[in-house]
Scaffold this active site. Structure first.
Site, PDB file in Angstrom:
ATOM      1  N   ARG A  46       0.805  -1.221   0.000  1.00 32.06           N
ATOM      2  CA  ARG A  46       0.000   0.000   0.000  1.00 32.06           C
ATOM      3  C   ARG A  46       0.840   1.275   0.000  1.00 32.06           C
ATOM      4  O   ARG A  46       0.413   2.292  -0.537  1.00 32.06           O
ATOM      5  CB  ARG A  46      -0.947  -0.010   1.204  1.00 32.06           C
ATOM      6  CG  ARG A  46      -2.016  -1.091   1.110  1.00 32.06           C
ATOM      7  CD  ARG A  46      -3.080  -0.891   2.155  1.00 32.06           C
ATOM      8  NE  ARG A  46      -4.106  -1.926   2.077  1.00 32.06           N
ATOM      9  CZ  ARG A  46      -5.217  -1.922   2.816  1.00 32.06           C
ATOM     10  NH1 ARG A  46      -5.432  -0.931   3.681  1.00 32.06           N
ATOM     11  NH2 ARG A  46      -6.095  -2.880   2.703  1.00 32.06           N
ATOM     12  N   ASP A 149     -15.481   9.542   7.786  1.00 29.08           N
ATOM     13  CA  ASP A 149     -14.411   8.559   7.714  1.00 29.08           C
ATOM     14  C   ASP A 149     -13.102   9.322   7.864  1.00 29.08           C
ATOM     15  O   ASP A 149     -13.059  10.553   7.646  1.00 29.08           O
ATOM     16  CB  ASP A 149     -14.446   7.801   6.385  1.00 29.08           C
ATOM     17  CG  ASP A 149     -13.747   6.441   6.480  1.00 29.08           C
ATOM     18  OD1 ASP A 149     -14.439   5.423   6.673  1.00 29.08           O
ATOM     19  OD2 ASP A 149     -12.496   6.404   6.376  1.00 29.08           O
TER      20      ASP A 149
END
Length: 280
Positions: A46, A149
């Site tokens: 990632r 979020d």
């Protein structure tokens, strides 16, 4: 060679065990997320794109850059890369049955706020909106929906409200007709949330580990906090639950994920159904 000095994974990028340990500490301090030892490869996969885009060969140099500027924009990309964002429409469907029953039991004069506090790409928030609209007349005037979020990239996708058509295949035809637009031309194979439904939801970036949350979630009547606490250590879980308890109005509802149980926190919440709790 000791593991602490060995290159764990990397190819052309230098990724050491001490880099992984450092990343664990940094994302925990930033977002409260606990990365266990099995996440080494995930972290490399990632973050390697960020190293290439920022011109770094060594993870340690990239991390040094972050440490030199606590408010640098790159911190947002770092956090986005390491947060998990799994979502779907009407996941754990029993929660939406409970939500509909609770909304229908409200007096006609009652307004309320529902908060999806780990909204990812928006499917949960829109599921809440669809449930509210189908359960109540004039729901858009009575119900306020907040979706938050920590990941700004997924929030941007949520605001767009565009999804692969495969994500809605299992929904009832009436829901598809009332709440989605079918893509055509270059958008074939996609669906879009009806614009009025998108406008109903207020989106905001909120880090649940921050000491203060914005006023828009100061007093809410129901919170969806599903499959979030499993990424936190126990001490962080308690802090977040105490703040959720504080944010809820008296007898406010808390919806948790199927893998999360509040047995150690019964002083805060009383179970009233399968992973559904009410504020004590």
């Amino acid at each position: 060679m000791p593991q602490s000095e060995a290159t764990v994974i990397g190819g052309e990028l230098d990724y050491q065990e001490h880099d992984f340990q450092r990343i664990r500490a940094m994302i925990f301090a930033r977002a409260g997320i606990h990365l266990h030892d099995g996440k080494r490869a995930m972290v490399f996969n990632r973050l390697s794109k960020r190293l290439r885009l920022t011109g770094h060969r060594r993870f340690c140099d990239y991390l040094d850059q972050l440490d030199r500027a606590a408010t640098a924009p790159e911190w947002e990309f770092f956090t986005n890369a390491l947060t998990t964002n799994l979502s779907g429409f009407f996941r754990e469907a029993h929660h939406f049955d409970v939500l509909a029953q609770w909304l229908q039991a409200l007096s006609p004069q009652t307004n309320c706020t529902i908060w999806s506090c780990a909204a990812a790409s928006g499917e949960e928030a829109y599921s809440i909106a669809m449930t509210a609209d189908s359960a109540l007349p004039n729901a858009t005037q009575r119900i306020r929906i907040v979706a938050s979020d920590i990941n700004t990239q997924t929030l941007a996708r949520a605001r767009e409200g565009i999804y692969p058509a495969s994500k809605v295949q299992s929904l009832e035809p009436e829901f598809l007709k009332n709440y989605f637009q079918k893509g055509t031309g270059v958008h074939t194979g996609q669906v879009r949330i009806q614009p009025w439904l998108v406008d109903w939801v207020t989106f905001a970036q909120i880090n649940l580990q921050e000491p203060r949350w914005p006023s828009q979630v100061a007093q809410v009547d129901a919170i969806f906090c599903r499959n979030v606490l499993i990424y936190f250590q126990e001490s962080t879980q308690r802090l977040v639950l105490e703040k959720l308890h504080q944010a809820l109005t008296p007898a406010g509802h808390l919806f948790m994920g199927h893998a999360e149980h509040l047995g150690k926190h019964e002083d805060l919440f009383t179970p009233i159904g399968k992973t559904v709790y009410v504020k004590r």
